[in-house]
Scaffold this motif. Structure first.
Motif, PDB file in Angstrom:
ATOM      1  N   MET A  85       0.831  -1.206   0.000  1.00 57.80           N
ATOM      2  CA  MET A  85       0.000   0.000   0.000  1.00 57.80           C
ATOM      3  C   MET A  85       0.862   1.250   0.000  1.00 57.80           C
ATOM      4  N   VAL A  86       1.894   1.274   0.826  1.00 56.14           N
ATOM      5  CA  VAL A  86       2.769   2.437   0.904  1.00 56.14           C
ATOM      6  C   VAL A  86       3.440   2.690  -0.440  1.00 56.14           C
ATOM      7  N   SER A  92       1.902   6.901  -6.774  1.00 50.20           N
ATOM      8  CA  SER A  92       0.737   7.627  -7.274  1.00 50.20           C
ATOM      9  C   SER A  92       1.017   9.100  -7.530  1.00 50.20           C
ATOM     10  N   ARG A  93       2.159   9.599  -7.062  1.00 51.07           N
ATOM     11  CA  ARG A  93       2.507  11.002  -7.318  1.00 51.07           C
ATOM     12  C   ARG A  93       2.843  11.246  -8.778  1.00 51.07           C
ATOM     13  N   ARG A  94       3.130  10.203  -9.515  1.00 49.70           N
ATOM     14  CA  ARG A  94       3.439  10.329 -10.945  1.00 49.70           C
ATOM     15  C   ARG A  94       4.556  11.334 -11.198  1.00 49.70           C
ATOM     16  N   LEU A  95       5.628  11.218 -10.440  1.00 53.48           N
ATOM     17  CA  LEU A  95       6.781  12.073 -10.692  1.00 53.48           C
ATOM     18  C   LEU A  95       7.375  11.724 -12.050  1.00 53.48           C
ATOM     19  N   PRO A  96       7.710  12.716 -12.869  1.00 48.62           N
ATOM     20  CA  PRO A  96       8.216  12.426 -14.217  1.00 48.62           C
ATOM     21  C   PRO A  96       9.472  11.560 -14.193  1.00 48.62           C
ATOM     22  N   ARG A 116       3.359  17.581  -4.725  1.00 48.63           N
ATOM     23  CA  ARG A 116       2.708  16.283  -4.872  1.00 48.63           C
ATOM     24  C   ARG A 116       2.889  15.418  -3.634  1.00 48.63           C
ATOM     25  N   THR A 117       3.997  15.600  -2.924  1.00 52.84           N
ATOM     26  CA  THR A 117       4.213  14.835  -1.698  1.00 52.84           C
ATOM     27  C   THR A 117       3.276  15.307  -0.598  1.00 52.84           C
ATOM     28  N   ILE A 118       3.117  16.615  -0.461  1.00 52.91           N
ATOM     29  CA  ILE A 118       2.184  17.141   0.530  1.00 52.91           C
ATOM     30  C   ILE A 118       0.756  16.719   0.195  1.00 52.91           C
ATOM     31  N   LEU A 142      11.704   4.057  -5.427  1.00 54.16           N
ATOM     32  CA  LEU A 142      12.848   4.348  -6.296  1.00 54.16           C
ATOM     33  C   LEU A 142      12.541   5.483  -7.275  1.00 54.16           C
ATOM     34  N   ARG A 143      11.290   5.597  -7.696  1.00 54.43           N
ATOM     35  CA  ARG A 143      10.942   6.695  -8.604  1.00 54.43           C
ATOM     36  C   ARG A 143      11.149   8.042  -7.914  1.00 54.43           C
ATOM     37  N   GLU A 144      10.816   8.106  -6.624  1.00 55.79           N
ATOM     38  CA  GLU A 144      11.051   9.327  -5.865  1.00 55.79           C
ATOM     39  C   GLU A 144      12.539   9.653  -5.821  1.00 55.79           C
ATOM     40  N   SER A 145      13.362   8.670  -5.470  1.00 60.74           N
ATOM     41  CA  SER A 145      14.800   8.899  -5.364  1.00 60.74           C
ATOM     42  C   SER A 145      15.397   9.316  -6.706  1.00 60.74           C
ATOM     43  N   GLU A 146      14.989   8.632  -7.768  1.00 57.53           N
ATOM     44  CA  GLU A 146      15.507   8.943  -9.098  1.00 57.53           C
ATOM     45  C   GLU A 146      15.127  10.361  -9.513  1.00 57.53           C
TER      46      GLU A 146
END
Length: 262
Positions: A85-86, A92-96, A116-118, A142-146
């Motif tokens: 779930m986490v 779900s933020r769909r960071l590019p 988007r994080t907030i 990993l998408r967040e970190s990248e």
């Protein structure tokens, strides 16, 4: 009560986290009644509506209209379900990603990540109850970190990851506070302005708090707790990005990698 991710068996959770990368379709036999995605979506729906504690295997099974034991065919335990779930919410933020359209300026890219994080914590306030000291090692994380690292590609290697982690820590801390506020408003039905109002009206001693009193009389508290928190976040993030930008400009003058930070 805080729950912890990262304590599950890697051999069980990693194939589930990366299930969309290695899709295996059965060619014979009876098709499965559910999918892992459906189980995760049901868990999210319960947690979003009633909180993380309500997202038990029994409640998720009830939402899906199946027996509780049926869920264990897809997810080994509730601990794995929470990790799934986490990571689903993080994604779900769909960071590019690489090659995808994003704001042109690096600071705008960071602000997109922060906004988007907030918004994610506001929409899913139960996230505040899950410690991410050891985050689920899935595609969402990993998408967040990248993404954050990619905005800082002009910094020296020695400081690039440190800057990215600093930004992530600052944004996540503010976002978690926003999620906690959302959760308190849901459970108590009381706004922050109302809660603080009890102190100011009935218990505040002006003689013991002259600095606060001066600021109050000058209008420094007029914007209210929620807006003050938003102002403080914008102020702090601006200072943080200013410092990173100065470091990048210094790197240019010393012959280190050219910075993409105009």
């Amino acid at each position: 009560m805080t729950e912890y991710s990262g304590a599950t068996d890697p051999d069980r959770i990693l194939p589930l986290l990366w299930r969309r990368k290695n899709v295996r379709r059965a060619t014979t036999g009876r098709p499965p009644r559910l999918t892992v995605d459906q189980v995760v979506a049901a868990g999210l729906a319960v947690a979003d509506a009633d909180g993380l504690a309500a997202a038990s295997m029994a409640q998720v099974a009830t939402r899906l209209g199946v027996a509780t034991m049926t869920l264990y065919t897809y997810v080994p335990s509730r601990a794995e379900l929470v990790e799934l779930m986490v990571d689903e919410v993080l994604g779900s933020r769909r960071l590019p990603g690489p090659g995808e359209e994003r704001p042109a300026h690096w600071r705008e890219q960071i602000h997109l990540y922060a906004d988007r994080t907030i918004a994610m914590y506001r929409e899913h306030p139960w996230l505040c109850q899950v410690s991410r000291i050891r985050p689920p090692l899935g595609p969402g994380m990993l998408r967040e970190s990248e993404y954050v690292l990619s905005t800082l590609s002009g910094l020296p290697v020695s400081s690039r990851n440190t800057a990215a982690v600093t930004i992530t820590m600052f944004v996540t801390a503010a976002a978690r506070q926003e999620g906690e506020n959302a959760q308190l408003r849901r459970t108590s039905g009381e706004s922050n302005d109302s809660w603080w109002g009890r102190l100011w009206e009935d218990w505040f001693d002006v003689e013991q708090h002259p600095a606060m009193t001066d600021l109050w009389n000058a209008g420094g508290f007029d914007r209210g707790p929620d807006q003050q928190a938003a102002d403080a976040f914008a102020y702090g993030l601006g200072l943080l990005l200013d410092g990173i930008e100065r470091q990048a400009q210094s790197s240019e003058t010393t012959g280190l990698r050219s910075s993409p930070m105009p």
